[in-house]
Write an enzyme that holds these catalytic residues in place. Sequence first.
Site, PDB file in Angstrom:
ATOM      1  N   SER A 170       0.829  -1.201   0.000  1.00  0.00           N
ATOM      2  CA  SER A 170       0.000   0.000   0.000  1.00  0.00           C
ATOM      3  C   SER A 170       0.867   1.255   0.000  1.00  0.00           C
ATOM      4  O   SER A 170       1.913   1.318   0.641  1.00  0.00           O
ATOM      5  CB  SER A 170      -0.908   0.011   1.233  1.00  0.00           C
ATOM      6  N   CYS A 197       1.341   3.994  11.155  1.00  0.00           N
ATOM      7  CA  CYS A 197       1.851   4.848  10.094  1.00  0.00           C
ATOM      8  C   CYS A 197       2.663   5.995  10.692  1.00  0.00           C
ATOM      9  O   CYS A 197       2.111   6.907  11.306  1.00  0.00           O
ATOM     10  CB  CYS A 197       0.708   5.416   9.267  1.00  0.00           C
ATOM     11  N   ILE A 205       6.993  -5.644   7.072  1.00  0.00           N
ATOM     12  CA  ILE A 205       6.931  -4.553   8.039  1.00  0.00           C
ATOM     13  C   ILE A 205       6.432  -3.265   7.370  1.00  0.00           C
ATOM     14  O   ILE A 205       6.575  -3.099   6.151  1.00  0.00           O
ATOM     15  CB  ILE A 205       8.319  -4.294   8.677  1.00  0.00           C
ATOM     16  N   LYS A 246      -1.450  -4.767   9.850  1.00  0.00           N
ATOM     17  CA  LYS A 246      -0.116  -4.387   9.375  1.00  0.00           C
ATOM     18  C   LYS A 246       0.718  -3.884  10.548  1.00  0.00           C
ATOM     19  O   LYS A 246       0.344  -2.925  11.230  1.00  0.00           O
ATOM     20  CB  LYS A 246      -0.217  -3.313   8.297  1.00  0.00           C
ATOM     21  N   THR A 301       7.065   0.922   7.416  1.00  0.00           N
ATOM     22  CA  THR A 301       8.342   1.632   7.306  1.00  0.00           C
ATOM     23  C   THR A 301       8.986   1.910   8.661  1.00  0.00           C
ATOM     24  O   THR A 301       8.307   2.016   9.683  1.00  0.00           O
ATOM     25  CB  THR A 301       8.147   2.967   6.572  1.00  0.00           C
TER      26      THR A 301
END
Length: 303
Positions: A20, A128, A189, A163, A191
């Site tokens: 994604s 995120c 993983i 995630k 980031t």
Amino acid sequence: MDTKINFCGIEFKNPIITASGTFGFGEEYNDYAPLSEYGGFTAKGLTRHERAGNPAPRIAETPAGILNSVGLQNPGVEYFAAHIMPGLKDCGAHVIANMSGNTVEEYCEMAEILSDTDVAMIEMNISCPNVKHGGLAFGTDAKVVQELTAQVKKHCKKPLIVKLSPNVTSIKDIALAAEAGGADALSLINTLLGMKIDIDTRKPILANNTGGLSGPAVMPVAVRMVHEVHSVTALPIIGMGGCMSGADAIEFMLAGARLVALGTGLFLHPDLILKVKEEIGQYMQKHRIEELRSIIGTLELNA
């Protein structure tokens, strides 16, 4: 040679999907390689409402990858459901929706909306690092991960993939928390949190100061974490982080991943899927492997 992979009861014709945030909503890459070449692809991260994203600059190159601080720019989950997904259902690959939220309620609402579309699965981004609010706080606390997953699972009619963030003390604890909450699968993983400084201005290059590091530099971390998670849970895993070749994809699968996502590598080689599939085929021939799924999790550690 059989490259089919069963993932959460869904058959993927090959194990290669996209990560994604690196593939838009698919159509941008069609001129380089049709979507039907992939087993599946993960759409750009969605939020409950439209987001403009972070101010520029929001991409910075690094010696072996990039830092991004895009900030989840997207048209919102309802726009995706009404105007984008209908055009993707016959693309020849399974579509995985990705969602990010600031609250438990937002995640639950998005799960309900996406469950009524033709997406094959829903990936929940709980970590995120390139947005100022939410995300990271969810993904780094095992108790919160379990509670969030349990609540969202009540509203999710499709397989739910959680995630995971690498920016944690123990990836195993977070994986087990997601499993306890009812996750159907895991992806990892996300980031690594990083920074790049302009030495002339003495300021960070990214307007948001920090961003998520992706690309070949993170792959050894990703492979290690996939192995660790596979050692403590039987949940199916999507491995991602720096995959640039068929050999890289095989590494992830040996470590325990059933599917492998291409990400930053697509910016350098938009048709990377063709090379990866060819190299996987060559590996299978070389080692006389009839069914690719037979290698999953077969890593043998040194004594």
